[in-house]
Design a protein around this motif. Structure first.
Motif, PDB file in Angstrom:
ATOM      1  N   HIS A  70     -37.219  81.674  16.650  1.00 43.79           N
ATOM      2  CA  HIS A  70     -36.261  82.760  16.461  1.00 43.79           C
ATOM      3  C   HIS A  70     -34.843  82.200  16.315  1.00 43.79           C
ATOM      4  CE1 HIS A  70     -39.181  85.937  17.750  1.00 43.79           C
ATOM      5  NE2 HIS A  70     -38.427  86.650  16.948  1.00 43.79           N
ATOM      6  N   MET A  71     -34.484  81.238  17.153  1.00 44.89           N
ATOM      7  CA  MET A  71     -33.147  80.670  17.083  1.00 44.89           C
ATOM      8  C   MET A  71     -32.932  79.929  15.769  1.00 44.89           C
ATOM      9  SD  MET A  71     -32.192  79.293  20.895  1.00 44.89           S
ATOM     10  CE  MET A  71     -33.479  78.059  20.868  1.00 44.89           C
ATOM     11  N   LEU A  72     -33.879  79.100  15.387  1.00 48.10           N
ATOM     12  CA  LEU A  72     -33.707  78.280  14.191  1.00 48.10           C
ATOM     13  C   LEU A  72     -33.782  79.105  12.904  1.00 48.10           C
ATOM     14  CD1 LEU A  72     -35.831  75.170  15.263  1.00 48.10           C
ATOM     15  CD2 LEU A  72     -33.341  75.380  15.227  1.00 48.10           C
ATOM     16  N   ASP A  73     -34.489  80.219  12.947  1.00 50.19           N
ATOM     17  CA  ASP A  73     -34.650  81.037  11.742  1.00 50.19           C
ATOM     18  C   ASP A  73     -33.557  82.085  11.580  1.00 50.19           C
ATOM     19  OD1 ASP A  73     -36.929  79.638  11.173  1.00 50.19           O
ATOM     20  OD2 ASP A  73     -38.315  81.170  11.909  1.00 50.19           O
ATOM     21  N   THR A  74     -32.737  82.292  12.616  1.00 44.40           N
ATOM     22  CA  THR A  74     -31.666  83.293  12.534  1.00 44.40           C
ATOM     23  C   THR A  74     -30.370  82.613  12.121  1.00 44.40           C
ATOM     24  OG1 THR A  74     -32.690  84.585  14.318  1.00 44.40           O
ATOM     25  CG2 THR A  74     -30.393  85.073  13.796  1.00 44.40           C
ATOM     26  N   PRO A  75     -29.808  82.965  10.974  1.00 41.17           N
ATOM     27  CA  PRO A  75     -28.570  82.311  10.524  1.00 41.17           C
ATOM     28  C   PRO A  75     -27.387  82.693  11.404  1.00 41.17           C
ATOM     29  CG  PRO A  75     -29.123  84.137   9.081  1.00 41.17           C
ATOM     30  CD  PRO A  75     -30.274  83.980  10.022  1.00 41.17           C
ATOM     31  N   THR A  76     -26.450  81.769  11.545  1.00 41.04           N
ATOM     32  CA  THR A  76     -25.238  82.035  12.308  1.00 41.04           C
ATOM     33  C   THR A  76     -24.315  82.960  11.516  1.00 41.04           C
ATOM     34  OG1 THR A  76     -25.394  79.853  13.338  1.00 41.04           O
ATOM     35  CG2 THR A  76     -23.276  80.986  13.492  1.00 41.04           C
ATOM     36  N   SER A  77     -23.797  83.995  12.174  1.00 40.11           N
ATOM     37  CA  SER A  77     -22.935  84.971  11.528  1.00 40.11           C
ATOM     38  C   SER A  77     -21.525  84.903  12.095  1.00 40.11           C
ATOM     39  CB  SER A  77     -23.489  86.387  11.728  1.00 40.11           C
ATOM     40  OG  SER A  77     -24.787  86.516  11.211  1.00 40.11           O
ATOM     41  N   LYS A  78     -20.576  85.386  11.336  1.00 38.98           N
ATOM     42  CA  LYS A  78     -19.229  85.634  11.824  1.00 38.98           C
ATOM     43  C   LYS A  78     -19.153  87.070  12.322  1.00 38.98           C
ATOM     44  CE  LYS A  78     -17.511  81.600  10.819  1.00 38.98           C
ATOM     45  NZ  LYS A  78     -17.100  80.660  11.898  1.00 38.98           N
ATOM     46  N   ILE A  79     -18.385  87.285  13.379  1.00 37.39           N
ATOM     47  CA  ILE A  79     -18.371  88.594  14.016  1.00 37.39           C
ATOM     48  C   ILE A  79     -17.929  89.687  13.048  1.00 37.39           C
ATOM     49  CG2 ILE A  79     -17.251  89.967  15.824  1.00 37.39           C
ATOM     50  CD1 ILE A  79     -17.233  87.437  17.557  1.00 37.39           C
ATOM     51  N   ARG A  80     -16.884  89.429  12.275  1.00 39.73           N
ATOM     52  CA  ARG A  80     -16.340  90.475  11.407  1.00 39.73           C
ATOM     53  C   ARG A  80     -17.319  90.904  10.329  1.00 39.73           C
ATOM     54  NH1 ARG A  80     -10.735  89.071   8.778  1.00 39.73           N
ATOM     55  NH2 ARG A  80     -10.136  89.265  10.976  1.00 39.73           N
ATOM     56  N   SER A  81     -18.108  89.967   9.805  1.00 36.71           N
ATOM     57  CA  SER A  81     -18.995  90.273   8.683  1.00 36.71           C
ATOM     58  C   SER A  81     -20.459  90.384   9.078  1.00 36.71           C
ATOM     59  CB  SER A  81     -18.846  89.189   7.604  1.00 36.71           C
ATOM     60  OG  SER A  81     -19.142  87.903   8.146  1.00 36.71           O
ATOM     61  N   ALA A  82     -20.767  90.362  10.379  1.00 32.54           N
ATOM     62  CA  ALA A  82     -22.163  90.373  10.813  1.00 32.54           C
ATOM     63  C   ALA A  82     -22.835  91.703  10.498  1.00 32.54           C
ATOM     64  CB  ALA A  82     -22.243  90.091  12.318  1.00 32.54           C
ATOM     65  N   ALA A  83     -24.089  91.621  10.078  1.00 42.04           N
ATOM     66  CA  ALA A  83     -24.881  92.828   9.857  1.00 42.04           C
ATOM     67  C   ALA A  83     -25.308  93.398  11.203  1.00 42.04           C
ATOM     68  CB  ALA A  83     -26.106  92.501   9.010  1.00 42.04           C
ATOM     69  N   GLN A  84     -25.540  94.704  11.230  1.00 41.50           N
ATOM     70  CA  GLN A  84     -26.012  95.342  12.454  1.00 41.50           C
ATOM     71  C   GLN A  84     -27.461  94.933  12.702  1.00 41.50           C
ATOM     72  OE1 GLN A  84     -23.444  97.743  14.057  1.00 41.50           O
ATOM     73  NE2 GLN A  84     -22.611  96.096  12.794  1.00 41.50           N
ATOM     74  N   GLY A  85     -27.771  94.611  13.946  1.00 39.61           N
ATOM     75  CA  GLY A  85     -29.123  94.199  14.287  1.00 39.61           C
ATOM     76  C   GLY A  85     -29.134  92.863  15.014  1.00 39.61           C
ATOM     77  N   GLY A 120     -20.494  91.912  35.354  1.00 38.65           N
ATOM     78  CA  GLY A 120     -19.403  92.157  34.419  1.00 38.65           C
ATOM     79  C   GLY A 120     -19.748  91.744  32.997  1.00 38.65           C
ATOM     80  N   TRP A 121     -19.089  92.399  32.041  1.00 37.21           N
ATOM     81  CA  TRP A 121     -19.282  92.068  30.634  1.00 37.21           C
ATOM     82  C   TRP A 121     -18.521  90.798  30.274  1.00 37.21           C
ATOM     83  CZ3 TRP A 121     -20.857  95.738  26.418  1.00 37.21           C
ATOM     84  CH2 TRP A 121     -21.646  96.780  26.914  1.00 37.21           C
ATOM     85  N   LEU A 122     -18.956  90.174  29.177  1.00 37.68           N
ATOM     86  CA  LEU A 122     -18.305  88.980  28.643  1.00 37.68           C
ATOM     87  C   LEU A 122     -17.673  89.312  27.293  1.00 37.68           C
ATOM     88  CD1 LEU A 122     -21.220  86.466  29.327  1.00 37.68           C
ATOM     89  CD2 LEU A 122     -19.162  86.757  30.712  1.00 37.68           C
ATOM     90  N   GLN A 123     -16.728  88.482  26.876  1.00 42.34           N
ATOM     91  CA  GLN A 123     -16.155  88.631  25.533  1.00 42.34           C
ATOM     92  C   GLN A 123     -16.220  87.305  24.793  1.00 42.34           C
ATOM     93  OE1 GLN A 123     -12.716  91.223  24.283  1.00 42.34           O
ATOM     94  NE2 GLN A 123     -11.669  89.263  24.201  1.00 42.34           N
ATOM     95  N   LEU A 124     -16.891  87.332  23.649  1.00 37.73           N
ATOM     96  CA  LEU A 124     -17.016  86.167  22.779  1.00 37.73           C
ATOM     97  C   LEU A 124     -16.066  86.338  21.603  1.00 37.73           C
ATOM     98  CD1 LEU A 124     -18.655  83.586  21.871  1.00 37.73           C
ATOM     99  CD2 LEU A 124     -20.136  85.176  20.639  1.00 37.73           C
ATOM    100  N   SER A 125     -15.340  85.288  21.268  1.00 39.81           N
ATOM    101  CA  SER A 125     -14.401  85.352  20.155  1.00 39.81           C
ATOM    102  C   SER A 125     -14.651  84.207  19.190  1.00 39.81           C
ATOM    103  CB  SER A 125     -12.953  85.277  20.664  1.00 39.81           C
ATOM    104  OG  SER A 125     -12.661  86.359  21.526  1.00 39.81           O
ATOM    105  N   ASP A 126     -14.556  84.509  17.892  1.00 35.04           N
ATOM    106  CA  ASP A 126     -14.536  83.457  16.883  1.00 35.04           C
ATOM    107  C   ASP A 126     -13.305  83.675  15.994  1.00 35.04           C
ATOM    108  OD1 ASP A 126     -15.150  85.466  15.051  1.00 35.04           O
ATOM    109  OD2 ASP A 126     -17.231  84.851  14.758  1.00 35.04           O
ATOM    110  N   ALA A 127     -13.221  82.977  14.900  1.00 36.08           N
ATOM    111  CA  ALA A 127     -12.022  83.054  14.063  1.00 36.08           C
ATOM    112  C   ALA A 127     -11.848  84.408  13.403  1.00 36.08           C
ATOM    113  CB  ALA A 127     -12.067  81.954  12.998  1.00 36.08           C
ATOM    114  N   THR A 128     -12.905  85.239  13.417  1.00 43.19           N
ATOM    115  CA  THR A 128     -12.839  86.513  12.686  1.00 43.19           C
ATOM    116  C   THR A 128     -12.737  87.736  13.578  1.00 43.19           C
ATOM    117  OG1 THR A 128     -15.244  86.837  12.617  1.00 43.19           O
ATOM    118  CG2 THR A 128     -14.259  85.453  10.897  1.00 43.19           C
ATOM    119  N   GLY A 129     -13.010  87.614  14.883  1.00 38.95           N
ATOM    120  CA  GLY A 129     -12.963  88.804  15.732  1.00 38.95           C
ATOM    121  C   GLY A 129     -13.521  88.562  17.116  1.00 38.95           C
TER     122      GLY A 129
END
Length: 300
Positions: free
Chosen positions: A33-48, A103-112
């Motif tokens: 599952h990890m190797l087959d799932t492409p890495t996405s950017k937060i701003r442009s990620a598809a829902q799912g 508590g919740w976490l917040q992940l940030s990348d260059a897009t969001g």
């Protein structure tokens, strides 16, 4: 061997074979599952189901979190306190306290940014402390690993604390969705049904609004008005939600797909899972050999 010994050993062998097979398949599936799932950017990620790499940041609306054993500020913690117990022949560790922060976490990348609910996740932090003491709650900060090795491990308690901190890298794979920002579409039938179910929770209020002839029940014409009003309410709620700023969330998938949060990257995690799968395969093989040996050598 007698029948009781045979049954006991056979159950043990079957459990080892089945458990090893399950562990092997589970770890291989997670690695794929990890190797087959492409890495996405937060701003442009598809829902799912998606995979992100980013950096941990503080959630502005969440109060500061303090790890309970060391008193260290962090974003997330998991602790375990074990007591050393003896049965006269051997010693073992028994868990007397085990907790995880909520508590919740917040992940940030260059897009969001993306808020993450870690409930139900496999969390694999790089910060992990293990030390020993004589009280159920440790007195003072954790000792260094070198000093811990010098301690007599037959002391009364063993403490383990794992933490996530601001600025650490984070690999995250899970279910992603965005609310607000006009990104989410409207499923009219589902939204209408949700409104009607909500109104049915206050059935007296529903009857007061829509039972126009006062006969204590809703006829077909009155139900049509209920459905129309619910559709209009659902559309209005959708417009209000879409007008809000976009907020990204990640949580546990509804399916059996893995939900993993880790300071280590995808490749390192996949290697670890493959080694664990190999260990499961070895246990399965040993269990199968034990079953075969028992069947060949039992003459009850």
């Amino acid at each position: 061997m007698d029948i009781q010994q045979f049954i006991f050993l056979m159950c043990f062998a079957v459990a080892g074979c089945g458990g090893g097979a399950w562990w092997c398949i589970n770890r291989l599936s997670e690695a794929r599952h990890m190797l087959d799932t492409p890495t996405s950017k937060i701003r442009s990620a598809a829902q799912g189901y998606v995979e992100f790499y980013g950096v941990l940041q503080e959630v502005p609306t969440v109060p500061q979190i303090i790890a309970p054993l060391t008193g260290t500020p962090c974003l997330w913690w998991r602790i375990k306190v074990e007591e050393s117990r003896s049965n006269g022949k051997s010693r073992s560790w028994s868990v007397v306290d085990s907790r995880t922060s909520e508590g919740w976490l917040q992940l940030s990348d260059a897009t969001g940014h993306c808020l993450i609910d870690p409930s139900g996740a496999q969390v694999r932090p790089s910060t992990r402390k293990v030390w020993y003491g004589n009280t159920r709650h440790p007195m003072g900060p954790a000792q260094s690993s070198f000093l811990a090795l010098l301690l007599n491990q037959e002391d009364g308690y063993r403490y383990t604390e794992e933490r996530l901190h601001v600025g650490q890298p984070l690999y995250a794979i899970g279910d992603f969705k965005t609310t607000g920002g006009g990104r989410q579409g409207l499923d009219v039938n589902a939204a209408q049904g949700e409104v009607i179910r909500e109104w049915k929770g206050d059935f007296a209020g529903l009857m007061q609004r829509f039972d126009s002839n006062g006969d204590g029940q809703l006829d077909e014409q009155e139900w049509n008005r209920v459905r129309l009003a619910a559709q209009l309410e659902a559309e209005d709620r959708h417009r209000q939600t879409s007008a809000r700023p976009a907020t990204n969330f990640m949580g546990r998938p509804q399916t059996s797909q893995p939900f993993i949060l880790s300071n280590a990257g995808e490749d390192e995690l996949a290697r670890a899972f493959y080694w664990q799968a190999a260990a499961g395969a070895v246990v399965c093989l040993l269990g199968a050999l034990a079953i075969n040996w028992l069947l060949q050598n039992y003459h009850g």
